[in-house]
Scaffold this motif. Structure first.
Motif, PDB file in Angstrom:
ATOM      1  N   VAL A   1      -5.421   4.762  -7.964  1.00 32.94           N
ATOM      2  CA  VAL A   1      -6.420   4.893  -6.899  1.00 32.94           C
ATOM      3  C   VAL A   1      -7.222   3.602  -6.793  1.00 32.94           C
ATOM      4  N   TRP A   2      -7.563   3.044  -7.929  1.00 32.59           N
ATOM      5  CA  TRP A   2      -8.306   1.777  -7.956  1.00 32.59           C
ATOM      6  C   TRP A   2      -7.458   0.636  -7.376  1.00 32.59           C
ATOM      7  N   VAL A   3      -6.172   0.583  -7.753  1.00 31.67           N
ATOM      8  CA  VAL A   3      -5.277  -0.433  -7.197  1.00 31.67           C
ATOM      9  C   VAL A   3      -5.165  -0.256  -5.686  1.00 31.67           C
ATOM     10  N   TYR A   4      -4.998   0.975  -5.249  1.00 31.70           N
ATOM     11  CA  TYR A   4      -4.866   1.284  -3.823  1.00 31.70           C
ATOM     12  C   TYR A   4      -6.119   0.859  -3.061  1.00 31.70           C
ATOM     13  N   GLY A   5      -7.288   1.047  -3.691  1.00 32.14           N
ATOM     14  CA  GLY A   5      -8.534   0.645  -3.045  1.00 32.14           C
ATOM     15  C   GLY A   5      -8.625  -0.843  -2.807  1.00 32.14           C
ATOM     16  N   GLY A   6      -7.923  -1.640  -3.626  1.00 35.26           N
ATOM     17  CA  GLY A   6      -7.916  -3.077  -3.418  1.00 35.26           C
ATOM     18  C   GLY A   6      -6.974  -3.528  -2.324  1.00 35.26           C
TER      19      GLY A   6
ATOM     20  N   PRO B   1       0.805  -1.231   0.000  1.00 34.73           N
ATOM     21  CA  PRO B   1       0.000   0.000   0.000  1.00 34.73           C
ATOM     22  C   PRO B   1       0.834   1.275   0.000  1.00 34.73           C
ATOM     23  N   TRP B   2       1.919   1.308   0.788  1.00 35.70           N
ATOM     24  CA  TRP B   2       2.717   2.528   0.867  1.00 35.70           C
ATOM     25  C   TRP B   2       3.381   2.850  -0.470  1.00 35.70           C
ATOM     26  N   PHE B   3       3.881   1.822  -1.167  1.00 33.87           N
ATOM     27  CA  PHE B   3       4.514   2.067  -2.467  1.00 33.87           C
ATOM     28  C   PHE B   3       3.488   2.626  -3.450  1.00 33.87           C
ATOM     29  N   VAL B   4       2.318   2.001  -3.511  1.00 36.99           N
ATOM     30  CA  VAL B   4       1.274   2.463  -4.435  1.00 36.99           C
ATOM     31  C   VAL B   4       0.860   3.887  -4.087  1.00 36.99           C
ATOM     32  N   TYR B   5       0.748   4.172  -2.785  1.00 38.92           N
ATOM     33  CA  TYR B   5       0.315   5.510  -2.363  1.00 38.92           C
ATOM     34  C   TYR B   5       1.337   6.570  -2.770  1.00 38.92           C
ATOM     35  N   VAL B   6       2.612   6.304  -2.536  1.00 41.90           N
ATOM     36  CA  VAL B   6       3.655   7.277  -2.896  1.00 41.90           C
ATOM     37  C   VAL B   6       3.701   7.462  -4.410  1.00 41.90           C
TER      38      VAL B   6
END
Length: 722
Positions: A530-535, A399-404
């Motif tokens: 955002v969609w990936v992060y939501g998963g 999650p942190w990698f996707v968020y950054v």
């Protein structure tokens, strides 16, 4: 001798979706009738699948095992499933109720069919099928007596559009004799069926299994006079859903044996088993003469890499070609194209500059791509060596990698769209990362191009990456280097042959339009992330991230409006402070939050059950479209609230009203409410719950939790834990 099973069924409306929902239900579904006792001489029954017990004996012999089988006759177009259905479906089951001293073995599963059913790969049965079970009577069974064998069978049966659960109770009476009396017709039928449809014991072949990255490799070695030259159409049915049924199984011939690569099932969340039990099939048999078609295997499953497969020179050149072409095509993907586009604009600006400087920019950009690919592939290689189930793009599971990465691309998109400017150079997206904008910008643009390329899957690249996971170390890194060179090629060509820059359009107003157009591709990529992060996070986290992005966009707008050099120092300082506050707030709000509390699905029956057990229950009637509901969730993140919920063993139930639910409507109306949010706290010993106010704070929640009696000393609290 046969005992008839009637068929109980419940059809779910809604076609395929309803069928999938039913597949996920593990309930015994009946139509309300009492368990039937059927005439053992009468066969058949209602429903799309008729089931009956078939016995190979009329009278059993003490201590001598005999075979009973569940005979299943499917109407055309209907099917049931194998031991591992291949997806979320349910396999048939038989629960025996036998006299004391009698025992039943496991179901002997026939070789299944495989194919796509309701949009999913499945292992299934159709037509007439038997599920044999060995029954062992005790040695002291008394001849002359009659024994009653009872069974409860259940199965799921489906056609192309719907699924149902069926089954029934049945019983079969058999006599006990000094010598068993066979049922000739049934015995012959079962013998022929078992010979033709049950997998044979493993003979003539050695089988080993090992985890290799995101695959499992079966190595099949012929023993004695056996040969692999005639073996074809090999397929492995795993008894546990360890392998992905919907993925192709790759067969290679090597060193006189066979290597079968099986994709691991990403949805299999349990620990890998110690051995890989299953059935190996071959279209033309495993031994000369064509028999058997299927063999039962159960090799130990080693956690580690098998001996690396060294492909033939021609095959390896094909892999390299696909890798290079895949890297080249990545330049056209929405993730990467904006980065490359802006770098080419840099060349347009450099058209009149020194040739050596232009060449240096291209080489530095290529170095950024190569070094980034080596780092990511090195991490992948280390994890592969440790037997981890991981593939290219593994960093996107964090999650942190996707968020950054999401924040990075979103801010870059705002910059390209003209919301704000950093410096005066448009040399590249990474130009502000070092004191010398041009060269450092080229290097970090290469890094960025690699990072944002991993979510994109270009044609040909997936095939090359699938093959590279089996290669030895040196060839492994060679393939990734070739992919990197393909990605860097356009920029590298322009740097080595700067004369080509003269063919590009001259600098002009079109560059600003081009730059702003590239912003939309980056916005699209950020939306995808955002969609990936939501998963990867819960729905509350996803909402916080979207709101946080709005705050970051506001910060960028304030910075662009009030911080240009033309503004006075006072205005710039005020704007910078306001932008910083919004930026920090937006980043902080959208960060991955720890899901500290576990919520389970609400139902009236569940509330009644928990009340009967004397447990405190908190119910949150909520919906995604309810803004107040979402703001209330912040109170559940308070450390004091979390600790109090855990300490008092409060069970948390969520009633999701995002879609209309008549049960939820009825429940909230019972408390004289016609809208959500509604939050209830059931306290042990009290029939009526406490109704919390619509707007919650952590203090309000704590005040209501204080009404729950203190737990007894030493009481174990489990349900409040994450």
């Amino acid at each position: 001798m046969e005992a008839n099973f009637g068929t109980r069924k419940r059809t779910l409306p809604g076609g395929k979706s309803a069928g999938i929902v039913l597949m996920l239900m593990g309930f015994w579904v009946g139509a309300g009738e009492s368990p039937g006792q059927f005439n053992p001489l009468v066969g058949g029954g209602p429903g799309k699948v008729k089931g009956e017990l078939v016995s190979e004996v009329r009278s059993l012999q003490p201590g001598k095992p005999f075979t009973l089988a569940l005979r299943m006759e499917h109407e055309e177009g209907w099917h049931t499933y194998w031991k591992n259905p291949g997806g979320p479906q349910l396999a048939p089951s038989i629960v025996w109720e036998l006299p004391e001293g009698y025992s039943a073995g496991e179901i002997q599963w026939p070789i299944p069919h495989r194919g796509e059913l309701q949009g999913m790969m499945a292992y299934y049965y159709e037509g007439i099928n038997y599920l044999p079970v060995e029954i062992t009577p005790p040695a002291d069974a008394a001849p002359g007596e009659t024994v009653v064998l009872k069974a409860k069978a259940q199965w799921q049966y489906c056609d192309e559009f719907s699924c149902m659960l069926g089954g029934a109770d049945a019983e079969l009476s058999l006599g006990v004799a000094e010598v068993e009396e066979m049922n000739p017709a049934a015995a012959k039928t079962l013998e022929d069926f078992q010979r033709e449809h049950l997998p044979a014991p493993l003979e003539g072949w050695g089988v080993t299994a090992a985890v290799s990255g995101n695959a499992i490799e079966l190595v099949l070695t012929p023993e004695g006079d056996e040969s692999n030259s005639e073996v074809s159409d090999v397929y492995f049915y795993s008894e546990l859903p360890v392998t992905a049924a919907g993925e192709e199984q790759e067969l290679q011939r090597k060193d006189g044996g066979l290597l079968l690569r099986l994709a691991r099932n990403p949805d299999f969340e349990e620990d890998l088993p110690a051995s890989l039990a299953g059935v190996l099939t071959s279209g033309n048999g495993w031994r000369q003469g064509g028999a058997p078609v299927a063999m039962q295997v159960n090799p130990p499953l080693t956690k580690g890499e098998t001996a690396a497969v060294i492909p033939a020179t021609g095959d390896f050149l094909v892999i390299l070609g696909l890798a290079f072409l895949g890297g080249l095509i990545l330049n056209l993907m929405p993730c990467v194209f904006p980065v490359i586009g802006i770098k080419i604009m840099g060349f347009v600006q450099q058209a009149g500059e020194d040739r050596k400087k232009v060449t240096l920019h291209g080489l530095v950009f290529t170095a950024g791509v190569l070094i980034s690919f080596w780092i990511l592939s090195g991490l992948l290689f280390i994890l592969r060596q440790q037997g981890e189930q991981i593939g290219w793009g593994f960093q996107l599971q964090e999650p942190w990698f996707v968020y950054v990465l999401l924040l990075l691309l979103f801010v870059f998109a705002l910059n390209l769209a003209g919301v704000f400017e950093v410096g005066t150079s448009t040399m590249g997206l990474g130009s502000g990362l070092a004191s010398k904008p041009g060269i450092s910008g080229s290097f970090f643009s290469g890094v960025l191009a690699t990072v944002v390329a991993t979510p994109c899957s270009a044609p040909f690249l997936a095939t090359a990456l699938g093959a590279v996971l089996t290669l030895p170390s040196l060839l492994f890194f060679v393939v990734f280097t070739v992919i990197a060179l393909g990605l860097a090629l356009p920029y590298l060509i322009l740097s080595v042959f700067p004369g080509l820059v003269q063919k590009l359009p001259r600098p002009g107003p079109w560059m600003e339009s081009f730059k702003q157009g590239m912003a939309f591709l980056l916005f699209a990529t950020a939306g995808y992330l955002v969609w990936v992060y939501g998963g990867l996070v819960d729905e509350g986290n996803q909402l916080y991230a979207i709101v946080g992005l709005v705050g970051i966009a506001g910060a960028a707008w304030i910075y662009g409006r009030w911080c240009p050099p033309a503004r006075t120092q006072r205005i710039r300082a005020t704007g910078a402070a306001a932008a910083l506050i919004l930026l920090v707030g937006g980043v902080w709000m959208g960060r991955p939050h720890e899901d500290v509390l576990k919520w389970t699905e609400w139902s009236p029956d569940r509330v009644t059950e928990l009340q009967a057990e004397g447990r405190p229950v908190y119910v949150d009637f909520t919906a995604r479209w309810c803004a107040t509901c979402q703001s209330n969730k912040a109170s559940y993140q308070d450390r004091r609230v979390v600790e109090e919920i855990r300490r008092k063993g409060v069970v948390l139930l969520k009633a999701d009203y995002t879609r209309y639910n008549p049960e939820i409507t009825k429940a909230i109306n019972a408390f004289e409410r016609d809208a959500i949010p509604v939050n209830l706290l059931y306290i042990p010993g009290k029939e009526e719950p406490l109704i919390l106010p619509p707007l919650l704070t952590s203090g309000v929640v704590l005040d209501h939790l204080a009404e729950i009696p203190e737990p007894s000393e030493g009481a174990a609290v489990a349900l409040g834990k994450p």
